[in-house]
Scaffold this active site. Structure first.
Site, PDB file in Angstrom:
ATOM      1  N   GLU A  99       0.848  -1.196   0.000  1.00  0.00           N
ATOM      2  CA  GLU A  99       0.000   0.000   0.000  1.00  0.00           C
ATOM      3  C   GLU A  99       0.885   1.248   0.000  1.00  0.00           C
ATOM      4  O   GLU A  99       1.843   1.324   0.736  1.00  0.00           O
ATOM      5  CB  GLU A  99      -0.890  -0.029   1.260  1.00  0.00           C
ATOM      6  CG  GLU A  99      -1.884   1.091   1.327  1.00  0.00           C
ATOM      7  CD  GLU A  99      -2.559   1.294  -0.014  1.00  0.00           C
ATOM      8  OE1 GLU A  99      -3.266   0.394  -0.457  1.00  0.00           O
ATOM      9  OE2 GLU A  99      -2.358   2.363  -0.631  1.00  0.00           O
ATOM     10  N   ARG A 153      -0.532   7.872   1.571  1.00  0.00           N
ATOM     11  CA  ARG A 153       0.105   8.813   2.502  1.00  0.00           C
ATOM     12  C   ARG A 153      -0.911   9.216   3.541  1.00  0.00           C
ATOM     13  O   ARG A 153      -2.079   9.445   3.214  1.00  0.00           O
ATOM     14  CB  ARG A 153       0.567  10.076   1.761  1.00  0.00           C
ATOM     15  CG  ARG A 153       1.718   9.860   0.822  1.00  0.00           C
ATOM     16  CD  ARG A 153       1.837  11.013  -0.136  1.00  0.00           C
ATOM     17  NE  ARG A 153       0.632  11.125  -0.965  1.00  0.00           N
ATOM     18  CZ  ARG A 153       0.379  12.127  -1.779  1.00  0.00           C
ATOM     19  NH1 ARG A 153       1.203  13.143  -1.877  1.00  0.00           N
ATOM     20  NH2 ARG A 153      -0.728  12.156  -2.513  1.00  0.00           N
ATOM     21  N   GLY A 202       9.820  12.315   8.807  1.00  0.00           N
ATOM     22  CA  GLY A 202       9.437  11.584  10.016  1.00  0.00           C
ATOM     23  C   GLY A 202       8.264  10.681   9.683  1.00  0.00           C
ATOM     24  O   GLY A 202       8.070  10.314   8.526  1.00  0.00           O
ATOM     25  N   CYS A 235       6.455   5.649   8.551  1.00  0.00           N
ATOM     26  CA  CYS A 235       6.938   4.838   7.419  1.00  0.00           C
ATOM     27  C   CYS A 235       8.397   5.079   7.064  1.00  0.00           C
ATOM     28  O   CYS A 235       9.214   4.172   7.135  1.00  0.00           O
ATOM     29  CB  CYS A 235       6.065   5.092   6.188  1.00  0.00           C
ATOM     30  SG  CYS A 235       4.433   4.387   6.376  1.00  0.00           S
TER      31      CYS A 235
HETATM   32  C1  UDX Z   1       4.827   7.738   3.068  1.00  0.00           C
HETATM   33  C2  UDX Z   1       4.774   7.471   1.560  1.00  0.00           C
HETATM   34  O1  UDX Z   1       4.636   8.709   0.852  1.00  0.00           O
HETATM   35  C3  UDX Z   1       3.625   6.536   1.240  1.00  0.00           C
HETATM   36  O2  UDX Z   1       3.618   6.209  -0.143  1.00  0.00           O
HETATM   37  C4  UDX Z   1       3.783   5.268   2.066  1.00  0.00           C
HETATM   38  O3  UDX Z   1       2.712   4.372   1.834  1.00  0.00           O
HETATM   39  C5  UDX Z   1       3.865   5.591   3.540  1.00  0.00           C
HETATM   40  O4  UDX Z   1       4.936   6.519   3.764  1.00  0.00           O
HETATM   41  P1  UDX Z   1       3.526   9.298   4.810  1.00  0.00           P
HETATM   42  O5  UDX Z   1       4.549   8.837   5.797  1.00  0.00           O
HETATM   43  O6  UDX Z   1       2.087   9.268   5.193  1.00  0.00           O
HETATM   44  O7  UDX Z   1       3.661   8.450   3.447  1.00  0.00           O
HETATM   45  O8  UDX Z   1       3.839  10.829   4.442  1.00  0.00           O
HETATM   46  P2  UDX Z   1       4.650  11.626   3.326  1.00  0.00           P
HETATM   47  O9  UDX Z   1       3.764  12.666   2.773  1.00  0.00           O
HETATM   48  O10 UDX Z   1       5.303  10.742   2.358  1.00  0.00           O
HETATM   49  O11 UDX Z   1       5.751  12.379   4.235  1.00  0.00           O
HETATM   50  C6  UDX Z   1       6.706  11.657   5.013  1.00  0.00           C
HETATM   51  C7  UDX Z   1       7.656  12.611   5.689  1.00  0.00           C
HETATM   52  O12 UDX Z   1       8.517  13.234   4.748  1.00  0.00           O
HETATM   53  C8  UDX Z   1       6.990  13.742   6.458  1.00  0.00           C
HETATM   54  O13 UDX Z   1       7.657  13.923   7.690  1.00  0.00           O
HETATM   55  C9  UDX Z   1       7.170  14.952   5.566  1.00  0.00           C
HETATM   56  O14 UDX Z   1       7.217  16.150   6.292  1.00  0.00           O
HETATM   57  C10 UDX Z   1       8.520  14.640   4.934  1.00  0.00           C
HETATM   58  N1  UDX Z   1       8.703  15.277   3.617  1.00  0.00           N
HETATM   59  C11 UDX Z   1       7.940  14.908   2.557  1.00  0.00           C
HETATM   60  C12 UDX Z   1       9.698  16.249   3.451  1.00  0.00           C
HETATM   61  O15 UDX Z   1      10.403  16.602   4.398  1.00  0.00           O
HETATM   62  N2  UDX Z   1       9.888  16.813   2.211  1.00  0.00           N
HETATM   63  C13 UDX Z   1       9.144  16.445   1.138  1.00  0.00           C
HETATM   64  O16 UDX Z   1       9.384  16.980   0.062  1.00  0.00           O
HETATM   65  C14 UDX Z   1       8.135  15.472   1.317  1.00  0.00           C
END
Ligand code: UDX
Length: 441
Positions: A152, A155, A258, A261
């Site tokens: 899956e 996000r 953070g 995941c």
């Molecule tokens: C992630 C994956 O995107 C998703 O496909 C997977 O199924 C689960 O893990 P999620 O953890 O919900 O999803 O959030 P995401 O939007 O990917 O952000 C993860 C982290 O990266 C956050 O802490 C966010 O602040 C950080 N981030 C994201 C950045 O610092 N810069 C970015 O450009 C994008």
């Protein structure tokens, strides 16, 4: 189709609701009776935009129901999804005890001549599918089933739209009958389907999340160079992101990644690669850059305030990203705790995450004052830190913010604000990887 989802957490509950939304009959199983009671009473244990309405709608139309009985779920469904947690172990590996237990429980209730497809939706190390199949076979010699991997990619915060309109569906299957059933499950979503072998599907999940983490660490490493040279990381990100081969997504510099995941999956992929005798040192650097990014940010705050002890610091945002109430592995929480450890008086506001941060004992309310509005948080503050880019923070009454602060100094950990606007309003404004603060104020 009749589907069963075992585990009603983020992935299981949202998947169940979306499957019901497109017309399947779904039974969600959870062994936490309290959670099942809540869901049966129409209460949703997590905040996810659009989820509550979707659950209510589908419960009302009898396409979605909740139970604590695996037997009920397995008996009444052709396809059984496993969506239970796979938490990290101390060595970075993955704890698969929940998956193993569910495999045994499924084996215990599978009846002869009752073909079932058992689908692993949780994020698991490569070769877990083989182990699940072995386990079911060991505990039920007559069972007729196939094991499929269907990772899956949703996000948090946009899980419903991600699931309803995915970029791709990955089906890792070795049996045509199972592949055909899985294609029928996903037909209503009208998304591209990639059919692979089970091991490849399992690898795709870890490889995808690690690559996205790598993109974030890459731009964060570039942000350090921007700070050292006076370049602007937002412009650099736009410039490289316009190359279609690179793309602008996930090139937002900030406090680092953070959540439940990325940190876990990068660590797990490193551990898996090590165990296989093919170490992945690049990912070790990805982790280190991520850790350094918060250190560099705190150094910046300390440099500006000289000492953090006894300083009144307001923090906006506690969740690991906007539009969620999830505070697990949130960099914002790490930041708050590190400021507190240095003796700062921290006041924090978050639109959705404060309650869970306290309930899960991630912050100590005796040490961090939680407020019910962003303006209340900045009262008398000597600095304001933007830690999570909730949209509402961009639309604040900044003249009022300035009036309430002791010193109008902003550290924007997510590059949410426009530097010129902030400076014109009289704030000393620091961002990540963008030009240095003005001399104003
Ligand atoms: C992630 C994956 O995107 C998703 O496909 C997977 O199924 C689960 O893990 P999620 O953890 O919900 O999803 O959030 P995401 O939007 O990917 O952000 C993860 C982290 O990266 C956050 O802490 C966010 O602040 C950080 N981030 C994201 C950045 O610092 N810069 C970015 O450009 C994008």
């Amino acid at each position: 189709m009749d589907l069963c989802i075992i585990g009603s957490g983020y992935v299981g509950l949202v998947s169940g609701a979306c499957f019901a939304e497109v017309g399947h009959h779904v039974v969600c199983v959870d062994n936490d009776q309290r959670k099942v009671d809540m869901l049966q009473a129409g209460q949703i244990p997590i905040y996810e935009p659009g989820l509550e309405d979707m659950v209510h709608r589908n419960v009302a139309s009898k396409r979605l129901r909740f139970t604590n009985s695996i037997e009920d779920g397995v008996d009444n469904s052709q396809v059984i999804f496993i969506a239970v947690p796979t938490p990290p172990q101390a060595d970075g590996g993955v704890d698969l005890t929940y998956i193993e237990r569910v495999a045994r429980e499924i084996a215990g209730v599978l009846k002869p001549n009752q073909y079932r497809v058992v689908v692993d939706k949780s994020t698991v190390p490569v070769k877990t599918g083989e182990k699940v199949a072995e386990t079911i076979r060991r505990y039920n010699k007559q069972a007729e089933f196939d094991v499929v991997s269907n990772p899956e990619f949703l996000r948090e915060g946009c899980a419903v739209p991600d699931l309803m309109a995915p970029d791709r569906i990955v089906i890792g299957s070795a049996a045509q009958a199972a592949t055909d059933l899985m294609k029928r499950v996903y037909e209503p979503f009208q998304a591209p389907i990639l059919v692979t072998d089970v091991n490849s599907a399992e690898l795709i999940k870890h490889a995808a999340n690690s690559f996205l983490s790598l993109k974030i660490s890459y731009i964060n490493a570039v942000s350090a160079i921007c700070e050292a040279t006076g370049a602007d990381v937002e412009m650099v990100a736009s410039g490289i992101g316009m190359d279609k081969r690179i793309g602008r997504n996930f090139l937002n510099a900030g406090l680092g990644y953070g959540g439940s995941c990325f940190p876990k999956d990068v660590k797990a992929f490193i551990a898996i690669a090590r165990q296989l005798g093919t170490p992945f040192h690049l990912l070790e650097e990805v982790e280190q850059i991520n850790a350094r990014q918060l250190n560099r940010f705190i150094d910046k705050v300390r440099d500006a305030l000289w000492v953090l002890k006894e300083k009144r610091i307001a923090v906006w945002g506690l969740t690991f990203k906007p539009d969620t109430d999830d505070v697990r592995n949130s960099v914002a929480i790490d930041l708050v705790n590190r400021l507190v450890a240095e003796g700062a008086h921290v006041t924090a506001y978050d639109p959705k995450g404060a309650e869970k941060a306290v309930d899960w004992k991630l912050i100590d309310p005796a040490k961090v004052k939680l407020t019910s509005s962003p303006l209340e948080a900045v009262e008398g503050a000597e600095a304001l830190i933007l830690a999570t880019e909730w949209k509402e923070f961009a639309n604040q009454d900044f003249p009022e913010v300035k009036k309430r602060m002791h010193t109008p100094m902003i550290f924007d950990g997510r590059n949410l604000f426009d530097p010129n606007t902030m400076r014109e309003m009289g704030f000393t404004y620091y961002a990540v990887g963008r030009s240095r603060p003005n001399a104003a104020s």
